[in-house]
Design an enzyme around this catalytic site. Structure first.
Site, PDB file in Angstrom:
ATOM      1  N   ASP A 176       0.858  -1.182   0.000  1.00 36.78           N
ATOM      2  CA  ASP A 176       0.000   0.000   0.000  1.00 36.78           C
ATOM      3  C   ASP A 176       0.891   1.228   0.000  1.00 36.78           C
ATOM      4  O   ASP A 176       1.987   1.217   0.584  1.00 36.78           O
ATOM      5  CB  ASP A 176      -0.904   0.019   1.233  1.00 36.78           C
TER       6      ASP A 176
ATOM      7  N   ASP B  54      -6.865  -1.434  -4.770  1.00 37.86           N
ATOM      8  CA  ASP B  54      -7.958  -1.090  -3.847  1.00 37.86           C
ATOM      9  C   ASP B  54      -8.876  -0.035  -4.458  1.00 37.86           C
ATOM     10  O   ASP B  54     -10.097  -0.104  -4.318  1.00 37.86           O
ATOM     11  CB  ASP B  54      -7.402  -0.555  -2.526  1.00 37.86           C
TER      12      ASP B  54
END
Length: 164
Positions: free
Chosen positions: A120, A139
């Site tokens: 991330d 995401d």
């Protein structure tokens, strides 16, 4: 071939997957784990974070079984999405939603299979007091796809609304 039918939607999923993986590799090459760089001070950083769990680090401390569970889940959902795309390829908004979710699911599944965690790097915050959990392009594809799916569900015709 890619202008209509299933191919167009698989191409979009592939673009999401490529952009996701390329961005993750770039961030890993440029950042140390935990490093943050302000892009828009007080609002937006780039960072390098590893997430062994699911969205928002759900089950991140579960002992390792979650890696395999979420990988199998993503692959199963991806197969089902391809089936749905074959069936609904002419429904633009719905098929786009499915393609975005497919690309995102496969992008995160690749991370889990190869690395044991998801990379991330996008961090939204408010003046360093409130932080939204770090996320990535995969995401984003999944979330945008889910929103499109909800919008599509409200705009679909019911059988009684269809003209004969």
């Amino acid at each position: 071939m890619l202008k209509s039918g299933l191919g167009r939607w698989l191409a979009i999923a592939l673009l999401v997957l490529i952009f996701d993986q390329a961005s993750k590799h770039a961030i890993e090459a440029l950042f140390q784990f935990g490093e943050q760089r302000a892009i828009i001070p007080g609002f937006f950083n780039l960072t390098l974070a590893y997430n062994p769990g699911a969205a928002f680090s759900f089950l991140a401390d579960a002992g390792g079984w979650q890696r395999h569970f979420f990988t199998v889940l993503a692959l199963g959902v991806s197969a089902f999405i391809v089936f749905l795309l074959k069936k609904h390829h002419a429904e633009t908004r719905y098929a786009l939603a499915l393609a975005l979710i497919l690309g995102g699911a496969l992008g995160n599944a690749i991370d889990r299979m190869l690395l044991g965690h998801v990379i991330d790097f996008i961090q939204i915050h408010y003046q360093q007091r409130w932080y939204y959990p770090a996320f990535n392009i995969a995401d984003s594809g999944i979330c945008i796809g889910a929103v499109l799916m909800v919008i599509d569900s409200f705009r679909r015709e019911t059988p009684s609304e269809k003209t004969v």
